[in-house]
Motif scaffolding. Structure first.
Motif, PDB file in Angstrom:
ATOM      1  N   SER A   1      84.144 -37.095 -62.423  1.00 44.20           N
ATOM      2  CA  SER A   1      82.899 -36.331 -62.262  1.00 44.20           C
ATOM      3  C   SER A   1      81.741 -36.847 -63.105  1.00 44.20           C
ATOM      4  O   SER A   1      80.626 -36.337 -62.981  1.00 44.20           O
ATOM      5  CB  SER A   1      83.147 -34.859 -62.601  1.00 44.20           C
ATOM      6  OG  SER A   1      83.687 -34.726 -63.908  1.00 44.20           O
ATOM      7  N   LEU A   2      81.976 -37.831 -63.951  1.00 41.33           N
ATOM      8  CA  LEU A   2      80.915 -38.372 -64.800  1.00 41.33           C
ATOM      9  C   LEU A   2      80.631 -39.819 -64.435  1.00 41.33           C
ATOM     10  O   LEU A   2      81.554 -40.602 -64.172  1.00 41.33           O
ATOM     11  CB  LEU A   2      81.306 -38.293 -66.281  1.00 41.33           C
ATOM     12  CG  LEU A   2      81.252 -36.916 -66.943  1.00 41.33           C
ATOM     13  CD1 LEU A   2      81.892 -36.978 -68.329  1.00 41.33           C
ATOM     14  CD2 LEU A   2      79.817 -36.410 -67.041  1.00 41.33           C
ATOM     15  N   LYS A   3      79.364 -40.190 -64.440  1.00 42.45           N
ATOM     16  CA  LYS A   3      78.988 -41.587 -64.273  1.00 42.45           C
ATOM     17  C   LYS A   3      79.166 -42.315 -65.601  1.00 42.45           C
ATOM     18  O   LYS A   3      79.159 -41.707 -66.670  1.00 42.45           O
ATOM     19  CB  LYS A   3      77.527 -41.688 -63.816  1.00 42.45           C
ATOM     20  CG  LYS A   3      77.261 -41.117 -62.436  1.00 42.45           C
ATOM     21  CD  LYS A   3      75.791 -41.270 -62.070  1.00 42.45           C
ATOM     22  CE  LYS A   3      75.484 -40.703 -60.706  1.00 42.45           C
ATOM     23  NZ  LYS A   3      74.041 -40.850 -60.359  1.00 42.45           N
ATOM     24  N   TYR A   4      79.286 -43.639 -65.514  1.00 39.21           N
ATOM     25  CA  TYR A   4      79.512 -44.441 -66.710  1.00 39.21           C
ATOM     26  C   TYR A   4      78.209 -45.063 -67.208  1.00 39.21           C
ATOM     27  O   TYR A   4      77.372 -45.500 -66.413  1.00 39.21           O
ATOM     28  CB  TYR A   4      80.525 -45.556 -66.435  1.00 39.21           C
ATOM     29  CG  TYR A   4      81.858 -45.044 -65.971  1.00 39.21           C
ATOM     30  CD1 TYR A   4      82.733 -44.406 -66.848  1.00 39.21           C
ATOM     31  CD2 TYR A   4      82.250 -45.186 -64.641  1.00 39.21           C
ATOM     32  CE1 TYR A   4      83.960 -43.930 -66.413  1.00 39.21           C
ATOM     33  CE2 TYR A   4      83.474 -44.718 -64.199  1.00 39.21           C
ATOM     34  CZ  TYR A   4      84.326 -44.084 -65.093  1.00 39.21           C
ATOM     35  OH  TYR A   4      85.529 -43.604 -64.669  1.00 39.21           O
ATOM     36  N   ALA A   5      78.069 -45.114 -68.514  1.00 36.47           N
ATOM     37  CA  ALA A   5      76.945 -45.835 -69.116  1.00 36.47           C
ATOM     38  C   ALA A   5      77.174 -47.335 -68.952  1.00 36.47           C
ATOM     39  O   ALA A   5      78.285 -47.780 -68.648  1.00 36.47           O
ATOM     40  CB  ALA A   5      76.812 -45.461 -70.588  1.00 36.47           C
ATOM     41  N   THR A   6      76.142 -48.105 -69.187  1.00 39.16           N
ATOM     42  CA  THR A   6      76.257 -49.566 -69.069  1.00 39.16           C
ATOM     43  C   THR A   6      76.708 -50.205 -70.377  1.00 39.16           C
ATOM     44  O   THR A   6      76.759 -51.425 -70.478  1.00 39.16           O
ATOM     45  CB  THR A   6      74.905 -50.168 -68.651  1.00 39.16           C
ATOM     46  OG1 THR A   6      73.912 -49.796 -69.625  1.00 39.16           O
ATOM     47  CG2 THR A   6      74.481 -49.671 -67.277  1.00 39.16           C
ATOM     48  N   PHE A   7      77.034 -49.400 -71.368  1.00 40.72           N
ATOM     49  CA  PHE A   7      77.436 -49.922 -72.678  1.00 40.72           C
ATOM     50  C   PHE A   7      78.672 -49.158 -73.171  1.00 40.72           C
ATOM     51  O   PHE A   7      78.950 -48.041 -72.741  1.00 40.72           O
ATOM     52  CB  PHE A   7      76.295 -49.784 -73.696  1.00 40.72           C
ATOM     53  CG  PHE A   7      75.807 -48.356 -73.864  1.00 40.72           C
ATOM     54  CD1 PHE A   7      76.317 -47.540 -74.868  1.00 40.72           C
ATOM     55  CD2 PHE A   7      74.837 -47.837 -73.006  1.00 40.72           C
ATOM     56  CE1 PHE A   7      75.880 -46.233 -74.995  1.00 40.72           C
ATOM     57  CE2 PHE A   7      74.391 -46.530 -73.150  1.00 40.72           C
ATOM     58  CZ  PHE A   7      74.918 -45.726 -74.141  1.00 40.72           C
TER      59      PHE A   7
END
Length: 265
Positions: A123-129
């Protein structure tokens, strides 16, 4: 047209100002809660340890997050060097930080193993870091300080037993290794009451390997080595028996004035 260009120029300057005021290393997101580890590397001592993570903005609802171990990038072996006690976490609404619990063995901490983890969430998107974290296993030690000693039953070959107590202060100073400490007087006052001896004993270092104590080095005055036994912690008092290669021995208690000793042995 000139009025329009002035408005455009003003808007551009404001945009440049806002962007320039943001730290270069601080990502900015428009309201999204993006999943990431709060640090790319963490250090875990032996025993229970919390692997921490976070999101870029507080979540509005509860989210399930799962810790995933990457054996191919790790020197630590799951089930041998560590266990995952809690692999799932519920990131509660209104929060930005969560954690997973693992348990690290003493042998793995001594060997300085490392474990690499990622995370999943439906349910959560991922950060790019920080989508991966390295947990370095290591023993930690914080015994530096000045303590009051009380030494009893101090014996030296050819001399009468000194029942004591002999009291004073001793200082443990951390060296570059991080878990070794020089001792201002490793006789803990005994030399001062034994006839014919130097006032203090120096050169001996105290070693703390994952809360297990030992002595290393040689006495600068006479070349003797030290050993430790019968280590007992009772709150702010640390009691142990020390013995030298020459046959001297005594029992010493070190008292902390600012808290309790860790669970040393």
């Amino acid at each position: 047209m000139k009025k329009f260009l002035n408005y455009f120029l003003l808007a551009s300057l404001i945009t440049v100002f806002i962007v320039s005021c943001k730290p270069d290393d601080e990502p900015y997101f428009e309201g999204e809660s993006l999943l990431h580890f709060d640090r790319p590397e963490q250090t875990g001592p032996d025993g229970p340890y919390l692997v921490t993570y976070g999101v870029t903005n507080a979540v509005s609802t509860d989210h399930n997050v799962t810790l995933v171990f990457n054996q191919s990038k790790s020197s630590a072996i799951l089930g041998t060097d560590f266990t995952i006690v809690e692999s799932s976490d519920v990131l509660k609404a209104g929060t930005t930080r969560g954690d997973f619990k693992i348990s690290i063995t003493k042998a793995a901490a001594l060997a300085k193993k490392r474990a690499v983890f990622t995370m999943t969430s439906s349910s959560l998107k991922y950060a790019t870091f920080n989508q991966e974290v390295i947990v370095n296993f290591a023993c930690t030690s914080a015994l530096a300080g000045t303590y009051q000693y009380s030494t009893v039953n101090a014996f030296a070959p050819g001399l009468p037993l000194v029942s004591g107590p002999v009291t004073g202060n001793v200082t443990l100073t951390a060296n570059a290794a991080g878990n070794e400490y020089t001792i201002s007087d490793s006789s803990f006052g005994a030399y001062s009451v034994w006839a014919g001896y130097a006032p203090t004993s120096t050169g001996i270092r105290l070693v703390d390997q994952c809360n297990t104590l030992s002595f290393t080095g040689a006495n600068a005055q006479y070349g003797d080595t030290w050993s430790i036994s019968n280590v007992v912690v009772n709150g702010n008092k640390l009691t142990f028996r020390w013995t030298t290669s020459y046959g001297e021995y005594a029992t010493t208690t070190l008292t902390k004035s600012n808290g309790n000793w860790p669970a040393l042995n």
